[in-house]
Motif scaffolding. Structure first.
Motif, PDB file in Angstrom:
ATOM      1  N   GLY A 183      81.098  38.057  41.317  1.00 61.52           N
ATOM      2  CA  GLY A 183      81.098  39.366  41.952  1.00 61.52           C
ATOM      3  C   GLY A 183      82.001  40.367  41.255  1.00 61.52           C
ATOM      4  O   GLY A 183      81.682  41.556  41.166  1.00 61.52           O
ATOM      5  N   GLY A 184      83.118  39.872  40.760  1.00 59.33           N
ATOM      6  CA  GLY A 184      84.037  40.766  40.045  1.00 59.33           C
ATOM      7  C   GLY A 184      83.416  41.295  38.768  1.00 59.33           C
ATOM      8  O   GLY A 184      83.545  42.479  38.443  1.00 59.33           O
ATOM      9  N   VAL A 185      82.724  40.417  38.037  1.00 59.57           N
ATOM     10  CA  VAL A 185      82.033  40.838  36.820  1.00 59.57           C
ATOM     11  C   VAL A 185      80.981  41.894  37.140  1.00 59.57           C
ATOM     12  O   VAL A 185      80.893  42.922  36.466  1.00 59.57           O
ATOM     13  N   ALA A 186      80.218  41.613  38.184  1.00 56.84           N
ATOM     14  CA  ALA A 186      79.092  42.499  38.494  1.00 56.84           C
ATOM     15  C   ALA A 186      79.527  43.888  38.942  1.00 56.84           C
ATOM     16  O   ALA A 186      78.783  44.856  38.835  1.00 56.84           O
ATOM     17  N   LEU A 187      80.752  44.002  39.466  1.00 62.85           N
ATOM     18  CA  LEU A 187      81.234  45.328  39.872  1.00 62.85           C
ATOM     19  C   LEU A 187      81.980  46.033  38.745  1.00 62.85           C
ATOM     20  O   LEU A 187      82.551  47.106  38.956  1.00 62.85           O
ATOM     21  N   GLY A 188      81.977  45.432  37.562  1.00 60.87           N
ATOM     22  CA  GLY A 188      82.720  46.016  36.447  1.00 60.87           C
ATOM     23  C   GLY A 188      82.413  47.484  36.228  1.00 60.87           C
ATOM     24  O   GLY A 188      83.304  48.301  35.997  1.00 60.87           O
ATOM     25  N   THR A 189      81.157  47.853  36.298  1.00 53.23           N
ATOM     26  CA  THR A 189      80.776  49.247  36.055  1.00 53.23           C
ATOM     27  C   THR A 189      80.906  50.112  37.301  1.00 53.23           C
ATOM     28  O   THR A 189      81.381  51.244  37.236  1.00 53.23           O
TER      29      THR A 189
END
Lengths: 467, 467, 467
Positions: free
Chosen positions: A278-284
């Motif tokens: 989830g953290g990766v996916a919210l990067g942008t």
């Protein structure tokens, strides 16, 4: 070596290959000296870290030292720093005998990578046209750590299969998307990797060590996603979104992990990795107005997709595409990264003045003078296009770097010596002697049973016993 | 199963009980979906995390982004976050074979708990009457983490004896005082827990892992106690008091621990737990003007009382009151919590304008308009009363929740399988093979000696040898 | 004991010596009570942590709470706090059987030391002449932690060879330079330390634990060096310099470590320690305008010198000067500390108005009213002289304290019981029983093979088997 049996050949090839006594010191020294020279030529303190700041401050009508960018970003910077060195380092200690390599090479790559990133980012993004210098401050350090994260992700794909010299070369051409590492791993495909099968699992304590990495990554991801966003509500919102998204990911990861086993037992691989998707996916999109429930939804699906990746896609990648991805970075970084790109593009395209306010829109999407006519829709398009370019660069760059790393000069381990710290580290004697006084005969026996190194002796005694 | 012996019955009952392949995923999915829906209906960004803040800011005459509450509280928030996930998680890894459960279930509970806490606190404390929404910012996240701490304390009392599904149910009705967990543990009393005796101790490395938890809790407790206190001197003072109080606790804990053994040896259980008691006890009064030496005195007595609790009261609770308290939360949280309530009440009652100043009194005790006529003495009374209500709620709530958890549907382990990760986790193969080339006969022998899983074979060989 | 053999004598002497059941509790209680009394007499909250701050603030025209020194320094303080307790504590866990002592006694020393340091620093540096009080705030806490670091460095030299009571005495006379510890270690020279040789190495997991310490020290050293420097650009610059210097150190440490082994393998001792030398060396000069490339150069040489120290100087010190330096603090703290002093003196002497600006010079070197005529050159001279005085004090102080610690009343371990937690800690049973049901005969055999405690039995069975 003409008369040599296969085992003997392996022995010599390994001996020859993994000696890095020349290459590693040379690469370290040459590159570090290059850094010193290039820093001397190019890198200077920026306005806010220079002793003349007191004059700049007066000029800009800043009344308090607390408005130095340092105080907006230093706590986040230190969190990111912990993620890079403890987070990524310990996450990779899960292998039973590769903890030194995981933490130690991670340390080496990151230390070189952050210097190199300061130069690269400066040359391509912030070279001052008048002076030809790169001015650095706290935000530069954060960006350098971000670049390093990309290199460490690539390390995750080849963990245990490359030498530290190869890792330093990989870092030189580092790229921030997981596809770079996957592409390298593809080129370095080892058909006989099964010969290291005995070393590829974890043991109880190594899994516990890996959880230290997982948790520090998980806890500080809100800092990662907010470290360089806008001051004020921007950083505030990025933290809330990432915090919620990650919480949601944990529940769906546990659910899918439990579903995947006959009796519902949980798998540490999933808990260690997929909980972070989830953290990766919210990067942008972390800074965008995606709403708290929007963040929960992103996390919900990332936990599911990433865990299913470990269950179904990783075996497929290995068998069909010949990508041996030690840490499963495809499931933790590549897929969630693409999801994040899509989420970012859609949210950017959907941004409206009613949600952000006029000034909010300007702050969040950097609609400054030059970009005045770039609307939210084009912004979304740009972000999507950027992601595609990034993937292509990652794959092609990885293929090229992978080919360079195939040269037989880098000291990489043989197929039967992968995932083993023995190759690059002086290992301690494993005998834990806390008995106070062991009679000689028992001492001797104890030694044999636990270590079994003097093979002929030991073998003899066993046969003796069994006869 | 009619003809089944006792051992066989146990075997089947365990098999049946601990399968959580249906319940765990269902609970995770249903609750996470419920969170998404409830967040969609109720939760919104507050003023300072919303993109419109730029307008609010202008309206409130705020000149710099640095005055966003985010910058006052984010460093403390991240410290609290580390306490919740690494601190509580690793503190409970002391058992020899329950590290995965300690860290992993802690992770799961906290991830659900923080979402649930945002809703509960919003509904009961900060629901906006006009819009019917809950507006969240950094202070809400801190409060959510605080609530989670209460649930994790309760987990400490039942560690190793419940299933993750039961833990999620406990979290749903979570309560912030240690008595909740003790009450649940009482209801779930296991008369035959001695059957898991072999698993209830620690090993050398598990105790070292637990010290990671202890130290992160100890170091960041000043942040815990200051995270939501008043800006400025309030936070500053809460940090100083907690820092001093905890230092004092360490010395008296060591003193009593050493006194309790014949040769003065120290006990890791005390060092891991009782050193934290001072932080708990200052929970209420940290912000008050208790003076540096006052903080030292509180810590002095907490170290003594908590360590003596482990030596004398825990065995008493288990034998007489039938409370099996795995982590000794009675000594670390319940007793020091009550001490803290008393200290808080007394200090509040003794507060005077000469010590605090008029404005200081208002700031510290929130004497805003509505409470104008609430004097310091009534404030002290309120705090004492609040503590009593809290204990009663904890005990009664725990009894009810404990009764629910006694239903035979939650997949909890049998008495002889407590404190064992085997039940809910896929465990790695324990063989650490770092020998390079072991001859087959030895490999075989080694396998048998270390793992002893193929019992008949192994048994045969031993008998063969001994005959 | 007249007829006693040597073994028997050793047994009794050890038994007698290491019993600390009286001394340890007494020292802890007496010193903690003394702290309470002295704090009651001397220590008060400073302006910014006192509830009256609201009035001071109005008087000083401070408009926002965020200008409280707390917000400038709290994030750095917590990083320093982590370095003291987790960093130093875990760095010393590398010994195979001294993790409890490393982390636990580190915890004890630091907890006492920080209280004592608040008093000592107050008495010598900040006693208010009018009130006779010491006023403490966040900066005092940071300074207290700094002092504690000095004591913990000294602990590194005598790790495993002294009792906790001796450590508390050492802390009482603590001194911040590594030479204090080396001097004590010289006086406490143990000619028969080789009798503990079997305990002096590391094991795989203990080295991994030590890397936790290394990394937290490494990551947070920028906070250490910037925690009490000037607000604004001063803190900003100190962070950048330390960050770069440490990165450079890692590469040269790896290079020299690899060069030192026949096949280029790396040595964990170097990675764990020498990578930190750059941080030590920038202790004085971090805030100065040494330029980013200057920081890299300092780190470059520190990595080389410190690693070579472990390879060449440590054996020399032990053989020739009879200094048994368990953690090699000479290479990590003493030498880099001296380098740092020289770097600091030179940079200070070379400081010019063109580089710093007039106001920058005043801010960085504290050229306030009283010191108006102290030029940069004299400043450099002062710093060099200060360093020499500091070394002399360290050596002489260490010799005196070492002599006190030679008295036979402190419960230190015998030569053959050094580096062993057994002496001061209740150790857990080492058997990890995770088999579910082992037939009695195997259980019995397993027990013997793994533990070998019932020596006669075990011995018998082996002979039986071999006959």
């Amino acid at each position: 070596m003409g008369n040599c049996s296969q085992g003997c050949k392996d022995y010599f090839s390994r001996q020859k290959n993994t000696n890095i006594r020349l290459t590693l010191p040379v690469v370290c020294f040459v590159w570090q000296i290059a850094m010193i020279i290039l820093f001397g030529v190019f890198i200077r303190y920026d306005e806010e870290s220079d002793a003349h700041w007191v004059e700049t401050k007066a000029h800009d009508n800043i009344t308090s030292d607390i408005e130095n960018d340092f105080y907006f970003r230093y706590p986040s910077f230190q969190d990111v720093h912990v993620m890079i060195f403890v987070g990524f380092g310990f996450l990779m200690t899960f292998l039973k005998r590769y903890s030194f390599g995981a933490v130690g090479f991670n340390f080496l790559i990151a230390s070189f990578g952050l210097q190199w990133a300061l130069l690269m980012q400066g040359w391509f993004h912030s070279l001052d046209p008048q002076t030809g210098k790169i001015f650095i401050g706290i935000e530069s350090l954060i960006n350098a750590d971000f670049c390093v994260a990309g290199c460490l992700i690539a390390y995750g794909a080849v963990l245990g299969k490359v030498s530290p010299v190869q890792l330093l070369v990989m870092t030189l051409f580092g790229h921030s998307l997981g596809y770079y590492g996957l592409s390298i791993s593809r080129v370095l495909y080892r058909p006989n990797l099964h010969q290291s099968k005995r070393m590829q699992g974890s043991v109880y304590h190594s899994d516990t060590f890996a959880m230290i990495g997982t948790l520090f990554l998980w806890m500080f991801w809100p800092s990662f996603n907010s470290a360089i966003t806008d001051h004020g509500d921007g950083q505030h919102r990025a933290v809330i979104n990432t915090y919620l998204c990650l919480a949601s990911t944990v529940l769906t990861t546990v659910a899918i992990s439990s579903l995947s086993q006959k009796t519902g037992k949980l798998d540490m691989v999933h808990i260690q990795n997929s909980t972070l998707a989830g953290g990766v996916a919210l990067g942008t999109a972390a800074e965008f107005m995606i709403s708290p429930y929007g963040a929960l939804i992103v996390g919900f699906f990332c936990g599911i997709i990433s865990t299913m990746g470990y269950i179904f896609i990783s075996p497929f990648l290995e068998k069909t595409l010949k990508i041996q991805d030690t840490c499963g970075i495809h499931n933790l970084h590549a897929m969630p990264g693409v999801i994040g790109g899509i989420v970012g593009a859609i949210t950017a395209a959907a941004a409206s003045e009613s949600v952000y306010g006029k000034q909010g829109l300007i702050n969040t999407f950097d609609f400054t003078g030059d970009f005045k006519d770039r609307t939210v829709l084009t912004q979304g398009g740009y972000q999507a296009a950027g992601m595609c370019v990034s993937i292509v660069f990652g794959v092609v760059g990885g293929a090229i770097v992978g080919s360079i790393l195939k040269l037989p000069i880098w000291g990489d381990p043989a197929d039967e010596n992968c995932f083993d710290d023995e190759v690059y580290w002086e290992l301690p004697d494993e005998e834990e002697e806390h008995q106070e006084s062991i009679p000689p005969i028992l001492e001797y026996n104890n030694h044999m049973i636990h270590k079994q190194q003097d093979l002929s002796e030991s073998n003899f005694s066993v046969e003796h016993c069994e006869s």
